[in-house]
Design an enzyme around this catalytic site. Structure first.
Site, short mmCIF file in Angstrom:
data_model
loop_
_atom_site.label_atom_id
_atom_site.label_comp_id
_atom_site.label_asym_id
_atom_site.label_seq_id
_atom_site.Cartn_x
_atom_site.Cartn_y
_atom_site.Cartn_z
N THR A 13 11.48 -9.33 1.69
CA THR A 13 11.89 -8.74 0.40
C THR A 13 11.54 -7.25 0.31
OG1 THR A 13 9.80 -9.46 -0.56
CG2 THR A 13 11.69 -10.92 -0.89
N GLY A 14 10.81 -6.73 1.31
CA GLY A 14 10.42 -5.32 1.29
C GLY A 14 11.49 -4.43 1.90
N ASP A 16 11.57 -2.64 4.82
CA ASP A 16 11.90 -2.86 6.23
C ASP A 16 12.51 -4.23 6.45
OD1 ASP A 16 10.66 -0.45 6.46
OD2 ASP A 16 9.18 -1.08 7.95
N LEU A 83 6.14 -8.26 8.99
CA LEU A 83 6.27 -7.03 8.20
C LEU A 83 5.51 -7.12 6.88
CD1 LEU A 83 10.11 -6.33 8.62
CD2 LEU A 83 8.23 -5.79 10.15
N ALA A 84 5.03 -8.29 6.53
CA ALA A 84 4.38 -8.44 5.22
C ALA A 84 3.02 -7.77 5.22
CB ALA A 84 4.23 -9.93 4.88
N SER A 87 1.01 -2.85 1.24
CA SER A 87 1.36 -1.68 2.04
C SER A 87 1.14 -0.34 1.33
CB SER A 87 2.82 -1.79 2.48
OG SER A 87 3.67 -1.46 1.40
N SER A 128 0.57 0.87 11.99
CA SER A 128 0.87 2.06 11.18
C SER A 128 0.18 3.31 11.68
CB SER A 128 0.42 1.77 9.74
OG SER A 128 0.33 2.97 9.01
N GLU A 130 -1.19 5.23 9.80
CA GLU A 130 -2.40 5.37 8.99
C GLU A 130 -3.65 5.02 9.80
OE1 GLU A 130 -3.02 6.23 5.43
OE2 GLU A 130 -1.23 7.29 6.07
N TYR A 152 -6.68 0.25 3.66
CA TYR A 152 -5.41 -0.15 4.28
C TYR A 152 -5.42 0.18 5.77
CZ TYR A 152 -0.48 0.25 5.65
OH TYR A 152 0.72 0.15 6.31
N LYS A 156 -5.21 -2.32 9.01
CA LYS A 156 -4.16 -2.21 10.04
C LYS A 156 -4.78 -2.08 11.44
CE LYS A 156 -0.07 -2.44 8.03
NZ LYS A 156 0.89 -3.49 8.36
N HIS A 182 8.44 5.79 7.22
CA HIS A 182 9.91 5.73 7.23
C HIS A 182 10.37 5.26 5.87
CE1 HIS A 182 8.09 2.16 9.06
NE2 HIS A 182 8.99 1.47 8.39
#
Ligand code: NDP
Ligand code: GDR
Length: 338
Positions: A13-14, A16, A83-84, A87, A128, A130, A152, A156, A182
């Site tokens: 649902t995000g 990406d 991908l969840a 974020s 990421s 980050e 975060y 990651k 992105h």
């Protein structure tokens, strides 16, 4: 005739998730999305790309091991894209434990599901830039050490290493995409690009006067999400799993982003509209992110197609169209009510 390949995508649902679903469907995949239970899951992004009826949704939560095992067992995908995540970086200072739970430990739950159900399933982890945080090298490549600057980023880093660890411990085909920022017209409104382009559209249409921002000197390497999902897929098509930086190899300041966006609607005195608000500064900042995607270019044959100006202009144009449509709908419903 052979059966289509099946992919399980968390975070569908995000931003990406929507682009990846569209990309995989075009490649002929069956796409299954893992969504957390909600009274009304937001399928808006999938709908905007016209694919909401083409994906199958199954319930599951990165916080719940059993639900992920169940989904993998029932669907038996060939590829699993994780991908969840929680974020949004500023949110991670407010909810560090929950961020660690989903963005960090959630990765282990996905890998455990694969290990238990079918170790042949190929795994992609959304790592990421980050993780580089207070950068130890410019530009950043797969060899650059990590120095995360937010809960975060720390979560990651955990997700990155557990993906490497399951590859080395159990021989899983698990790969990290170390993706730099992105963006797209489907980006969440809290992130800087969309916050700017939607405000610029509203200011141009006379719906809003000011735009409140934090650090205008922060730099990012911004690419287009539609280009980056191809790199995710390419990683899982390699014979051997590996880790790849995905970036444009260009860096721009938030100030430049704001200037380009306002220029698109013909506003040059943008300072009149921008208010610096300390609420949007972060406890610790990541100042100079610029990626070196040489490995992806040479080994995957991947390169970005949309550049920084093209990206910002695409987002402003779509936000103008979007706000105009909303205004027309409001006028129409006012007329109906009158
Ligand atoms: P979004 O914030 O747009 O989407 C996040 C997705 O994760 C949503 O679908 C959300 O579902 C889902 N999610 C959150 N928590 C859970 C949970 N506990 N269980 C199941 N699903 C959950 O992120 P993006 O699409 O921008 O990013 C995708 C991934 O890539 C993320 O992991 C992000 O950290 C990472 N990344 C993103 C970059 C970027 O620039 N966009 C760069 C580098 C990495 P719901 O709709 O229910 O909230
Ligand atoms: P980031 O994205 O933290 O890089 O994480 P974001 O767009 O939130 O911030 C980028 C930079 O802009 C500066 N900034 C502001 N940011 C926001 N959100 N709001 C403001 O008002 C504002 N003013 C200035 C920030 O200080 C920052 O330096 C994104 C997410 O998608 C992560 O999930 C992903 O891992 C990384 O990109 C790569």
């Amino acid at each position: 005739m052979s059966r289509p390949k099946k992919a399980l995508v968390t975070g569908i649902t995000g931003q990406d998730g929507a682009y990846l679903a569209q990309f995989l469907l075009r490649k002929g995949y069956e796409v299954v999305g893992l969504v957390r239970r909600s009274s009304s899951p937001s399928l808006e992004r999938l709908a905007r790309l016209g694919v909401q009826n083409d994906v199958k949704l199954v319930e599951g939560d990165l916080g719940d091991q059993y639900s992920i095992i169940n989904a993998v067992q029932a669907e038996q995908p060939a590829e699993f894209y994780n991908l969840a995540a929680q974020s949004f970086v500023p949110e991670s200072w407010k909810t560090p434990v929950q961020t660690g739970e989903f963005t960090g430990l959630g990765v282990t739950r996905c890998l455990e599901a694969i290990r238990c159900v079918n170790p042949e399933i190929r795994f992609y982890q959304a790592s990421s830039s980050e993780m580089y945080g207070k950068v130890l090298e410019v530009p950043q490549s797969e060899e650059t050490p990590f120095y995360p600057r937010s809960p975060y980023g720390v979560a990651k880093v955990y997700g990155y290493w557990i993906t490497v660890n399951y590859r080395e411990s159990y021989g899983l085909h698990s790969s990290n995409g170390i993706l730099f920022n992105h963006e797209s017209p489907l980006r969440g409104h809290e992130f800087i690009t969309r916050k700017v382009t939607s405000a610029v559209a509203r200011i141009a249409l006379g719906l809003q006067q000011e735009l409140r921002l934090g650090n205008l000197e922060a730099r990012r390497d911004w690419g287009f999400a539609g280009d980056y999902v191809e790199a995710m897929w390419l990683m899982l098509q390699q014979d051997e799993p590996d880790d790849f930086v995905i970036s444009t190899n260009e860096t721009h300041t938030v100030r430049e982003l704001v200037e380009v966006a306002f220029r698109r609607v013909g506003i040059t005195d943008w300072e009149q509209h921008v208010v610096i608000d300390p609420r949007f500064y972060r406890p610790a900042e990541v100042d100079l992110l610029i990626g070196d995607a040489t490995k992806a270019r040479t080994r995957l044959g991947w390169s970005p197609k949309v550049d920084f100006h093209g990206l910002v202009e695409m987002m402003v144009d779509e936000d103008i169209a979007w706000e105009t449509e909303r205004m027309q709908l409001a006028i129409h419903s006012d007329r109906l009510a009158a």
